[in-house]
Motif scaffolding. Structure first.
Motif, PDB file in Angstrom:
ATOM      1  N   TYR A 352      20.602 -75.168  20.694  1.00  0.00           N
ATOM      2  CA  TYR A 352      19.990 -74.116  20.407  1.00  0.00           C
ATOM      3  C   TYR A 352      20.795 -72.699  20.452  1.00  0.00           C
ATOM      4  CZ  TYR A 352      20.167 -73.783  25.682  1.00  0.00           C
ATOM      5  OH  TYR A 352      20.598 -73.494  26.764  1.00  0.00           O
ATOM      6  N   ASN A 353      20.251 -71.802  20.003  1.00  0.00           N
ATOM      7  CA  ASN A 353      21.194 -70.459  20.145  1.00  0.00           C
ATOM      8  C   ASN A 353      22.376 -70.702  19.258  1.00  0.00           C
ATOM      9  OD1 ASN A 353      19.367 -69.293  21.575  1.00  0.00           O
ATOM     10  ND2 ASN A 353      20.492 -68.942  23.485  1.00  0.00           N
ATOM     11  N   TYR A 354      22.128 -70.540  17.934  1.00  0.00           N
ATOM     12  CA  TYR A 354      23.145 -70.602  16.834  1.00  0.00           C
ATOM     13  C   TYR A 354      23.757 -69.247  16.574  1.00  0.00           C
ATOM     14  CZ  TYR A 354      22.340 -75.748  15.969  1.00  0.00           C
ATOM     15  OH  TYR A 354      22.093 -76.929  16.201  1.00  0.00           O
ATOM     16  N   PRO A 355      24.970 -69.187  15.889  1.00  0.00           N
ATOM     17  CA  PRO A 355      25.609 -67.897  15.514  1.00  0.00           C
ATOM     18  C   PRO A 355      24.575 -67.344  14.310  1.00  0.00           C
ATOM     19  CG  PRO A 355      27.386 -69.528  15.727  1.00  0.00           C
ATOM     20  CD  PRO A 355      25.969 -70.273  15.828  1.00  0.00           C
ATOM     21  N   ARG A 356      24.223 -66.125  14.420  1.00  0.00           N
ATOM     22  CA  ARG A 356      23.409 -65.612  13.266  1.00  0.00           C
ATOM     23  C   ARG A 356      23.902 -65.577  12.010  1.00  0.00           C
ATOM     24  NH1 ARG A 356      23.710 -59.033  13.910  1.00  0.00           N
ATOM     25  NH2 ARG A 356      22.192 -59.449  12.097  1.00  0.00           N
ATOM     26  N   GLU A 357      25.233 -65.673  11.767  1.00  0.00           N
ATOM     27  CA  GLU A 357      26.038 -65.858  10.192  1.00  0.00           C
ATOM     28  C   GLU A 357      25.472 -66.962   9.625  1.00  0.00           C
ATOM     29  OE1 GLU A 357      27.949 -62.955  12.989  1.00  0.00           O
ATOM     30  OE2 GLU A 357      27.610 -65.071  13.072  1.00  0.00           O
ATOM     31  N   ILE A 358      25.153 -68.066  10.372  1.00  0.00           N
ATOM     32  CA  ILE A 358      25.024 -69.337   9.675  1.00  0.00           C
ATOM     33  C   ILE A 358      23.616 -69.769   9.513  1.00  0.00           C
ATOM     34  CG2 ILE A 358      27.077 -70.265  10.414  1.00  0.00           C
ATOM     35  CD1 ILE A 358      26.103 -71.982  12.444  1.00  0.00           C
ATOM     36  N   LYS A 359      22.641 -68.852  10.105  1.00  0.00           N
ATOM     37  CA  LYS A 359      21.362 -69.106  10.023  1.00  0.00           C
ATOM     38  C   LYS A 359      20.458 -68.147   9.077  1.00  0.00           C
ATOM     39  CE  LYS A 359      21.005 -72.513  12.749  1.00  0.00           C
ATOM     40  NZ  LYS A 359      20.644 -74.023  12.157  1.00  0.00           N
ATOM     41  N   PRO A 360      19.331 -68.633   8.631  1.00  0.00           N
ATOM     42  CA  PRO A 360      18.504 -67.780   7.611  1.00  0.00           C
ATOM     43  C   PRO A 360      18.182 -66.393   8.367  1.00  0.00           C
ATOM     44  CG  PRO A 360      17.693 -69.884   7.592  1.00  0.00           C
ATOM     45  CD  PRO A 360      18.665 -69.683   8.825  1.00  0.00           C
ATOM     46  N   PHE A 361      17.746 -65.478   7.457  1.00  0.00           N
ATOM     47  CA  PHE A 361      17.273 -64.038   7.851  1.00  0.00           C
ATOM     48  C   PHE A 361      16.169 -63.927   8.686  1.00  0.00           C
ATOM     49  CE2 PHE A 361      14.260 -65.109   4.589  1.00  0.00           C
ATOM     50  CZ  PHE A 361      13.194 -64.139   4.811  1.00  0.00           C
ATOM     51  N   TYR A 362      15.192 -65.045   8.794  1.00  0.00           N
ATOM     52  CA  TYR A 362      13.949 -64.971   9.470  1.00  0.00           C
ATOM     53  C   TYR A 362      14.185 -65.086  11.021  1.00  0.00           C
ATOM     54  CZ  TYR A 362      13.939 -69.707   8.386  1.00  0.00           C
ATOM     55  OH  TYR A 362      14.349 -70.918   8.351  1.00  0.00           O
ATOM     56  N   MET A 363      15.295 -65.490  11.560  1.00  0.00           N
ATOM     57  CA  MET A 363      15.313 -66.101  12.945  1.00  0.00           C
ATOM     58  C   MET A 363      15.659 -64.809  13.696  1.00  0.00           C
ATOM     59  SD  MET A 363      17.377 -69.497  12.328  1.00  0.00           S
ATOM     60  CE  MET A 363      16.656 -70.985  11.735  1.00  0.00           C
ATOM     61  N   ARG A 364      14.844 -65.092  14.980  1.00  0.00           N
ATOM     62  CA  ARG A 364      15.187 -63.845  15.871  1.00  0.00           C
ATOM     63  C   ARG A 364      16.787 -63.628  16.603  1.00  0.00           C
ATOM     64  NH1 ARG A 364      13.849 -61.042  20.844  1.00  0.00           N
ATOM     65  NH2 ARG A 364      11.981 -59.741  20.624  1.00  0.00           N
ATOM     66  N   LEU A 365      16.948 -62.390  16.599  1.00  0.00           N
ATOM     67  CA  LEU A 365      18.254 -62.104  16.967  1.00  0.00           C
ATOM     68  C   LEU A 365      18.059 -61.906  18.490  1.00  0.00           C
ATOM     69  CD1 LEU A 365      21.197 -61.145  16.316  1.00  0.00           C
ATOM     70  CD2 LEU A 365      20.431 -58.749  16.350  1.00  0.00           C
ATOM     71  N   ASN A 366      19.148 -62.622  19.163  1.00  0.00           N
ATOM     72  CA  ASN A 366      18.910 -62.727  20.599  1.00  0.00           C
ATOM     73  C   ASN A 366      19.910 -61.211  21.153  1.00  0.00           C
ATOM     74  OD1 ASN A 366      17.999 -65.216  21.258  1.00  0.00           O
ATOM     75  ND2 ASN A 366      19.991 -66.259  20.520  1.00  0.00           N
ATOM     76  N   ASP A 367      19.807 -61.187  22.380  1.00  0.00           N
ATOM     77  CA  ASP A 367      20.416 -60.070  22.908  1.00  0.00           C
ATOM     78  C   ASP A 367      21.843 -59.816  22.854  1.00  0.00           C
ATOM     79  OD1 ASP A 367      17.552 -59.041  23.596  1.00  0.00           O
ATOM     80  OD2 ASP A 367      17.578 -59.865  25.698  1.00  0.00           O
ATOM     81  N   ASP A 368      22.450 -61.037  22.811  1.00  0.00           N
ATOM     82  CA  ASP A 368      23.686 -60.860  22.741  1.00  0.00           C
ATOM     83  C   ASP A 368      24.350 -60.305  21.325  1.00  0.00           C
ATOM     84  OD1 ASP A 368      23.542 -63.046  20.928  1.00  0.00           O
ATOM     85  OD2 ASP A 368      24.191 -64.727  22.219  1.00  0.00           O
ATOM     86  N   GLY A 369      23.270 -60.253  20.383  1.00  0.00           N
ATOM     87  CA  GLY A 369      23.514 -59.776  19.024  1.00  0.00           C
ATOM     88  C   GLY A 369      24.468 -60.329  18.097  1.00  0.00           C
ATOM     89  N   ARG A 370      24.993 -61.734  18.640  1.00  0.00           N
ATOM     90  CA  ARG A 370      25.867 -62.609  18.111  1.00  0.00           C
ATOM     91  C   ARG A 370      25.118 -64.094  17.809  1.00  0.00           C
ATOM     92  NH1 ARG A 370      30.213 -65.171  21.277  1.00  0.00           N
ATOM     93  NH2 ARG A 370      31.107 -65.579  19.322  1.00  0.00           N
ATOM     94  N   THR A 371      24.252 -64.221  18.332  1.00  0.00           N
ATOM     95  CA  THR A 371      23.180 -65.814  18.216  1.00  0.00           C
ATOM     96  C   THR A 371      21.779 -65.126  17.692  1.00  0.00           C
ATOM     97  OG1 THR A 371      22.654 -65.939  20.407  1.00  0.00           O
ATOM     98  CG2 THR A 371      24.789 -66.873  19.656  1.00  0.00           C
ATOM     99  N   VAL A 372      20.968 -66.401  17.162  1.00  0.00           N
ATOM    100  CA  VAL A 372      19.682 -66.274  16.984  1.00  0.00           C
ATOM    101  C   VAL A 372      19.045 -67.246  17.728  1.00  0.00           C
ATOM    102  CG1 VAL A 372      19.838 -64.885  14.788  1.00  0.00           C
ATOM    103  CG2 VAL A 372      19.987 -67.743  14.987  1.00  0.00           C
TER     104      VAL A 372
END
Length: 461
Positions: A352-372
């Protein structure tokens, strides 16, 4: 006389004086004064032995009772004197409904999976593929049963869509325009306003976005239907047409999403173990001798969970040389997923908690700003079997994600409306039906669990 299936006959609790068996001949063995004919009708793995006496008028046509021939047998179900079978049929009449000859491809010998793929119209008559498709049927039933028992609403999402859910551009176009002479705009581009739907349309890659619409009205929903990917991938795990199960839950976070996915996978395996014992027998004998042990292991133990960051660290410290180098920000490849499940954890793993850059637009951004808030369930032998996430319910964050992915807000105005009016945290996942089927049967190629596979360069039947 009403037909009795072979499955019903083999499960009989007492002899039956009058019985009608209809099916296809697997083998015929002639002895002095009579013949043994094994008949199978596809209702179960085992066939039933029919004894045809040479004194019967029909015996004159016994030479037509070849492997593959369709026959209709009337007679008596009696206790068998042979070993390994409880019942057999003493024939009073035997009619050849559909004859065959020595050119019939499925003679009683071993056939390679590659050969059987070439005769996909006949391979369901083989023991192995009859078992595959009976298990496929039962697995589909178990999916509906799981969600219906939990109060989920079954919805039908569109197969033709104007939205690219994954944003990867790997879609099959749906059009009625003349490919030789399409209408064009003043600047020379194809004028899709004159197409059937008056805009570019495609075969769906996922029913998720539409499922979110209904989750934001009916709370818990699921869709189960065909999806399509125009991805030029020739691996044993990929097909251009496959089926997906996609639940979507309102007022649900990533934790709840992972819990449901684990319960779902275990429930399906448990159902197959309980209801497909006869068919699992052939897989455990000829496909994967450790199959039953592995399935029971998965059912009885909790899945491991680790973050993407932890998974990367495990892979980097493994000392293994992977074909695809691993580092933060890289997609996990099949070899990485299988290492985690088969060598490190030795059980299914939810990452769980993958880098935002490699996942689609609809996934919720985590508080760290790096992962979804994304998750994948990985299983031994297959790799990823479930992919899901908590969805981004915050309007402005979702709009920023869409800009980052180069998407036009106008194309997703209806999707943004869900965040404008009554937005709620919600989550869901997709399970590839064929990958789940591969896991419960041990079959190593997705082409062998689909009735008629569609892969790059292949669209026969």
């Amino acid at each position: 006389m009403q037909r009795t299936t072979v499955k019903q006959a083999l499960a009989a609790e007492a002899p039956i004086p009058e019985i009608l068996i209809q099916g296809w001949v697997r083998t015929r063995r002639d002895a002095k004064g009579f013949s043994f004919v094994e008949v199978n009708d596809g209702t179960c793995l085992k066939g039933i032995q029919v004894i045809v006496d040479a004194a019967l008028p029909d015996y004159a046509h016994i030479d037509k009772v070849n492997t593959g021939a369709a026959v209709s047998v009337k007679g008596e179900l009696v206790e068998s004197k042979g070993k390994g079978q409880k019942w057999e049929v003493i024939a009073r009449s035997l009619e050849v409904v559909g004859a065959t000859d020595a050119t019939y491809p499925l003679q009683k010998k071993g056939h390679s999976l590659e050969f059987l793929r070439e005769i996909a119209h006949l391979r369901p008559r083989s023991n192995l593929f009859g078992a595959v498709f009976r298990v496929r049927s039962r697995l589909a039933w178990a999916i509906h049963q799981f969600f219906q028992e939990r109060g989920f609403v079954y919805i039908h999402t569109p197969i033709i869509t104007a939205s690219d859910c994954e944003g990867a551009g790997e879609l099959f176009r749906v059009t009625t325009l003349d490919p030789e002479n399409p209408p064009r705009t003043d600047d020379g581009r194809v004028d899709f306003s004159r197409d059937f739907f008056a805009r570019p349309t495609y075969l769906t890659v996922s029913g998720q976005l539409e499922a979110e619409v209904f989750a934001c009205a009916l709370s818990n929903v699921y869709t189960f239907g065909p999806t399509f990917r125009a991805e030029n991938s020739n691996t044993s795990r990929h097909a251009s047409e496959f089926w997906m199960i996609e639940p979507e839950m309102a007022f649900c976070n990533l934790e709840g999403d992972m819990d449901l996915a684990e319960d779902f996978v275990k429930s399906l395996i448990r159902d197959i173990l309980e209801n497909c014992a006869g068919d699992l027998e052939i897989f455990s004998r000829f496909v994967d001798k450790t199959l039953l042990e592995r399935l029971r292991f998965v059912v009885e133990r909790p899945f491991q969970r680790c973050s993407y960051a932890e998974a990367i660290e495990i892979l980097e410290k493994s000392g293994k040389r992977f074909e695809f180098p691993i580092a933060w920000g890289a997609n996990l490849q099949s070899e990485h997923e299988r290492y985690l499940t088969e060598e490190h954890f030795k059980c299914p793993v939810t990452v769980y908690n993958y880098p935002r850059e490699i996942k689609p637009f609809y996934m919720r951004l985590n508080d760290d700003g790096r992962t979804v808030a994304a998750m994948d369930v990985l299983v031994p032998g297959i790799g990823e079997i479930v992919g899901g996430s908590q969805r981004e319910e915050r309007l402005e964050v979702l709009r920023a994600n869409m800009r980052d992915h180069g998407l036009d807000e106008a194309d997703y105005a209806w999707y943004l409306d869900l965040r404008r009016w009554g937005t709620v945290p919600h989550a869901g996942f997709g399970l590839g039906f064929e990958r789940m089927l591969m896991f419960v049967t041990g079959m190593g190629n997705i082409r062998d669990v689909i009735p008629f596979a569609r892969t790059p360069g292949h669209c026969a039947f």
